[in-house]
Design a protein around this motif. Structure first.
Motif, PDB file in Angstrom:
ATOM      1  N   GLN A  19       0.831  -1.374   0.048  1.00 54.69           N
ATOM      2  CA  GLN A  19      -0.116  -0.056   0.038  1.00 54.69           C
ATOM      3  C   GLN A  19       0.933   1.308  -0.069  1.00 54.69           C
ATOM      4  OE1 GLN A  19      -2.463  -0.773   3.491  1.00 54.69           O
ATOM      5  NE2 GLN A  19      -3.961  -1.763   2.222  1.00 54.69           N
ATOM      6  N   GLU A  20       1.898   1.228   0.675  1.00 54.57           N
ATOM      7  CA  GLU A  20       2.648   2.289   0.716  1.00 54.57           C
ATOM      8  C   GLU A  20       3.365   2.588  -0.464  1.00 54.57           C
ATOM      9  OE1 GLU A  20       4.491   5.715   2.151  1.00 54.57           O
ATOM     10  OE2 GLU A  20       3.228   4.443   3.227  1.00 54.57           O
ATOM     11  N   ALA A  21       3.771   1.393  -1.306  1.00 56.37           N
ATOM     12  CA  ALA A  21       4.426   1.280  -2.566  1.00 56.37           C
ATOM     13  C   ALA A  21       3.318   1.919  -3.571  1.00 56.37           C
ATOM     14  CB  ALA A  21       4.915   0.218  -3.238  1.00 56.37           C
ATOM     15  N   VAL A  22       2.007   1.782  -3.420  1.00 54.53           N
ATOM     16  CA  VAL A  22       1.118   2.207  -4.460  1.00 54.53           C
ATOM     17  C   VAL A  22       0.963   3.812  -4.075  1.00 54.53           C
ATOM     18  CG1 VAL A  22      -1.263   1.942  -4.755  1.00 54.53           C
ATOM     19  CG2 VAL A  22      -0.207   0.115  -4.780  1.00 54.53           C
ATOM     20  N   ARG A  23       0.913   4.197  -2.876  1.00 56.94           N
ATOM     21  CA  ARG A  23       0.780   5.611  -2.593  1.00 56.94           C
ATOM     22  C   ARG A  23       2.041   6.329  -3.140  1.00 56.94           C
ATOM     23  NH1 ARG A  23       0.353   4.972   2.333  1.00 56.94           N
ATOM     24  NH2 ARG A  23      -2.011   4.933   2.279  1.00 56.94           N
ATOM     25  N   TRP A  24       3.325   5.813  -2.887  1.00 61.48           N
ATOM     26  CA  TRP A  24       4.236   6.497  -3.606  1.00 61.48           C
ATOM     27  C   TRP A  24       4.432   6.640  -4.816  1.00 61.48           C
ATOM     28  CZ3 TRP A  24       8.794   5.587  -6.382  1.00 61.48           C
ATOM     29  CH2 TRP A  24      10.112   6.216  -6.033  1.00 61.48           C
ATOM     30  N   ALA A  25       4.050   5.508  -5.861  1.00 62.90           N
ATOM     31  CA  ALA A  25       3.939   5.551  -7.186  1.00 62.90           C
ATOM     32  C   ALA A  25       3.018   6.416  -7.750  1.00 62.90           C
ATOM     33  CB  ALA A  25       3.688   3.969  -7.553  1.00 62.90           C
ATOM     34  N   ALA A  26       1.895   6.279  -6.894  1.00 59.17           N
ATOM     35  CA  ALA A  26       0.842   7.374  -7.490  1.00 59.17           C
ATOM     36  C   ALA A  26       1.097   8.793  -7.314  1.00 59.17           C
ATOM     37  CB  ALA A  26      -0.523   7.177  -6.674  1.00 59.17           C
ATOM     38  N   THR A  27       1.809   9.156  -6.256  1.00 62.35           N
ATOM     39  CA  THR A  27       2.271  10.252  -6.102  1.00 62.35           C
ATOM     40  C   THR A  27       3.461  10.506  -7.299  1.00 62.35           C
ATOM     41  OG1 THR A  27       2.130  10.254  -3.755  1.00 62.35           O
ATOM     42  CG2 THR A  27       3.257  11.850  -4.596  1.00 62.35           C
ATOM     43  N   MET A  28       4.476   9.792  -7.624  1.00 61.26           N
ATOM     44  CA  MET A  28       5.143   9.960  -8.672  1.00 61.26           C
ATOM     45  C   MET A  28       4.664  10.332  -9.947  1.00 61.26           C
ATOM     46  SD  MET A  28       8.641   9.715  -7.879  1.00 61.26           S
ATOM     47  CE  MET A  28       9.694   8.684  -8.907  1.00 61.26           C
ATOM     48  N   ALA A  29       3.622   9.246 -10.347  1.00 56.99           N
ATOM     49  CA  ALA A  29       2.888   9.454 -11.666  1.00 56.99           C
ATOM     50  C   ALA A  29       2.157  10.850 -11.780  1.00 56.99           C
ATOM     51  CB  ALA A  29       1.826   8.205 -11.526  1.00 56.99           C
ATOM     52  N   SER A  30       1.473  11.127 -10.552  1.00 53.70           N
ATOM     53  CA  SER A  30       0.673  12.508 -10.617  1.00 53.70           C
ATOM     54  C   SER A  30       1.718  13.622 -10.894  1.00 53.70           C
ATOM     55  CB  SER A  30      -0.027  12.580  -9.268  1.00 53.70           C
ATOM     56  OG  SER A  30      -0.731  13.804  -9.137  1.00 53.70           O
ATOM     57  N   GLU A  31       2.771  13.695  -9.854  1.00 53.00           N
ATOM     58  CA  GLU A  31       3.636  14.763 -10.148  1.00 53.00           C
ATOM     59  C   GLU A  31       4.369  15.110 -11.493  1.00 53.00           C
ATOM     60  OE1 GLU A  31       5.132  15.080  -5.375  1.00 53.00           O
ATOM     61  OE2 GLU A  31       6.332  14.186  -7.045  1.00 53.00           O
ATOM     62  N   ARG A  32       4.484  13.829 -12.230  1.00 56.00           N
ATOM     63  CA  ARG A  32       5.203  13.736 -13.569  1.00 56.00           C
ATOM     64  C   ARG A  32       4.357  13.297 -14.694  1.00 56.00           C
ATOM     65  NH1 ARG A  32      10.867  11.976 -10.738  1.00 56.00           N
ATOM     66  NH2 ARG A  32      10.301  12.704  -8.807  1.00 56.00           N
ATOM     67  N   ASN A  33       3.050  13.487 -14.526  1.00 54.27           N
ATOM     68  CA  ASN A  33       2.180  13.067 -15.549  1.00 54.27           C
ATOM     69  C   ASN A  33       2.294  11.849 -16.249  1.00 54.27           C
ATOM     70  OD1 ASN A  33       0.010  14.004 -17.168  1.00 54.27           O
ATOM     71  ND2 ASN A  33       1.418  14.657 -18.865  1.00 54.27           N
ATOM     72  N   ARG A  34       2.433  11.068 -15.445  1.00 55.28           N
ATOM     73  CA  ARG A  34       2.726   9.464 -15.801  1.00 55.28           C
ATOM     74  C   ARG A  34       1.239   8.643 -15.612  1.00 55.28           C
ATOM     75  NH1 ARG A  34       6.977  10.354 -19.115  1.00 55.28           N
ATOM     76  NH2 ARG A  34       8.674  11.322 -17.629  1.00 55.28           N
ATOM     77  N   ASP A  35       0.929   7.661 -16.537  1.00 53.27           N
ATOM     78  CA  ASP A  35       0.084   6.729 -16.313  1.00 53.27           C
ATOM     79  C   ASP A  35       0.363   5.800 -15.123  1.00 53.27           C
ATOM     80  OD1 ASP A  35      -1.335   8.133 -18.185  1.00 53.27           O
ATOM     81  OD2 ASP A  35      -0.831   6.424 -19.785  1.00 53.27           O
ATOM     82  N   LEU A  36      -0.619   5.133 -14.372  1.00 55.61           N
ATOM     83  CA  LEU A  36      -0.141   4.001 -13.401  1.00 55.61           C
ATOM     84  C   LEU A  36      -0.641   2.659 -13.712  1.00 55.61           C
ATOM     85  CD1 LEU A  36       1.211   3.624 -10.636  1.00 55.61           C
ATOM     86  CD2 LEU A  36      -0.844   4.125  -9.514  1.00 55.61           C
ATOM     87  N   LEU A  37       0.027   1.680 -13.595  1.00 53.08           N
ATOM     88  CA  LEU A  37      -0.436   0.376 -13.969  1.00 53.08           C
ATOM     89  C   LEU A  37      -0.222  -0.424 -12.461  1.00 53.08           C
ATOM     90  CD1 LEU A  37      -1.429  -2.228 -15.419  1.00 53.08           C
ATOM     91  CD2 LEU A  37       0.846  -2.512 -16.242  1.00 53.08           C
ATOM     92  N   ILE A  38      -1.441  -1.043 -11.969  1.00 57.55           N
ATOM     93  CA  ILE A  38      -1.063  -1.806 -10.786  1.00 57.55           C
ATOM     94  C   ILE A  38      -1.337  -3.013 -10.987  1.00 57.55           C
ATOM     95  CG2 ILE A  38      -2.508  -2.258  -8.455  1.00 57.55           C
ATOM     96  CD1 ILE A  38      -3.557   0.547  -8.698  1.00 57.55           C
ATOM     97  N   ALA A  39      -0.223  -3.973 -10.663  1.00 55.15           N
ATOM     98  CA  ALA A  39      -0.094  -5.265 -11.258  1.00 55.15           C
ATOM     99  C   ALA A  39      -0.095  -6.288 -10.059  1.00 55.15           C
ATOM    100  CB  ALA A  39       0.914  -5.535 -12.092  1.00 55.15           C
ATOM    101  N   HIS A  40      -0.655  -7.440 -10.195  1.00 55.41           N
ATOM    102  CA  HIS A  40      -0.730  -8.433  -9.218  1.00 55.41           C
ATOM    103  C   HIS A  40      -0.672  -9.938  -9.883  1.00 55.41           C
ATOM    104  CE1 HIS A  40      -1.725 -10.528  -5.343  1.00 55.41           C
ATOM    105  NE2 HIS A  40      -2.184 -11.488  -6.074  1.00 55.41           N
ATOM    106  N   GLY A  41       0.624 -10.661  -9.426  1.00 57.44           N
ATOM    107  CA  GLY A  41       0.748 -12.073  -9.797  1.00 57.44           C
ATOM    108  C   GLY A  41       0.171 -12.991  -8.858  1.00 57.44           C
TER     109      GLY A  41
END
Length: 297
Positions: A19-41
């Motif tokens: 969950q912390e990783a998702v929050r961090w990745a979402a913040t990075m994607a938001s700040e840098r205008n990136r898309d986000l893909l959430i994956a689960h194996g």
């Protein structure tokens, strides 16, 4: 550059670390205008789907529902960071490491939590970190924190050892420091040199005072070109008589990000950032960004 190259990929298994990783990745994607893909194996399904065991289909259905709940929760968390984010999801019946390495071929960055385990659908974060860091085709961020109190004002720290992979890490670190508007701490760790002789291993012990000026010049040269490209970044050079992992772990206590190459060797010093990067993703007190070597033609 493909459309995927603008995508941040984050793995989730429903654990607090994920969950912390998702929050961090979402913040990075938001700040840098990136898309986000959430994956689960779904490694559980991979292991048992062909076995003729009573009740395995019901367990598989439950595992699928658990996986879907993990991903849905992660998506909701990402959108709570920025409701305008473009978020996609992927659930695949294969190991998390294999899935994330495959997705890394067209990703801007892969993000993982530092620890975690996800119930029936299979272990993700803990088991995937080492193979993803070692095999990914793009930079890999492992999000570690000090009990949820990662500093937002600390510097970016980069490990320097003189190798080509380290040079790539320096470039990424300058970009991160510039984007975040924080100083960059460049850590160049010098350690004793060993050599083999007929009765064992001995250490060469040159006088530190004799070699320090040359080492300072070498570090300055490594940083000069990047400093010219990023004049806004204030750089603090730290030359230490220490093992690189110890110096970088120490710096991580006050940093908001540590950047290292995934592997490398610094001239005659033999500073292997392969072992250093592995130590950092296990023990650092802040997120660690491991920069992979450029693909060869």
């Amino acid at each position: 550059m493909t459309a995927w190259a603008r995508t941040m990929v984050v793995g989730t298994d429903g654990s607090p670390g994920a969950q912390e990783a998702v929050r961090w990745a979402a913040t990075m994607a938001s700040e840098r205008n990136r898309d986000l893909l959430i994956a689960h194996g779904m490694e559980f399904i991979l292991r048992f789907h062909d076995l003729d065991i009573a009740g395995i289909n019901e367990v598989g259905t439950l595992a699928q529902h658990v996986a879907e709940s993990y991903v849905a929760e992660a998506r909701e968390l990402a959108l709570s960071v920025d409701s305008s984010l473009t978020v996609t999801t992927e659930i695949v019946p294969e190991s998390a490491a294999a899935l994330l390495v495959d997705l890394s071929r067209n990703a801007r960055m892969v993000v993982l939590g530092g620890s975690g385990m996800g119930a029936l659908s299979g272990i993700l974060v803990g088991s995937a970190v080492a193979p993803v860091v070692s095999q990914a085709h793009c930079p890999v961020a492992v999000v570690r924190d000090r009990d949820g109190t990662v500093p937002v004002e600390g510097p970016v720290v980069v490990g320097v050892d003189g190798s080509p992979n380290s040079e790539q890490a320096i470039g990424v670190a300058f970009e991160e420091a510039s984007f975040r508007g924080v100083p960059l701490v460049a850590v160049y760790a010098w350690s004793d040199i060993t050599y083999e002789y007929m009765y064992g291993t001995a250490k060469l012990m040159p006088q530190w005072e004799a070699i320090e000026p040359a080492e300072q010049r070498l570090l300055a040269e490594r940083l000069a070109g990047w400093q010219g490209d990023h004049p806004d970044v204030r750089v603090r050079r730290r030359l230490v008589r220490n093992n690189p992992r110890h110096a970088l772990l120490e710096e991580s206590a006050q940093a908001q990000l540590v950047v290292v190459g995934s592997r490398g060797r610094g001239g005659f010093k033999g500073l292997l950032l392969g072992s250093t990067s592995q130590a950092l993703v296990r023990q650092a007190q802040c997120p660690v960004l491991v920069v992979r070597p450029e693909p060869t033609a």
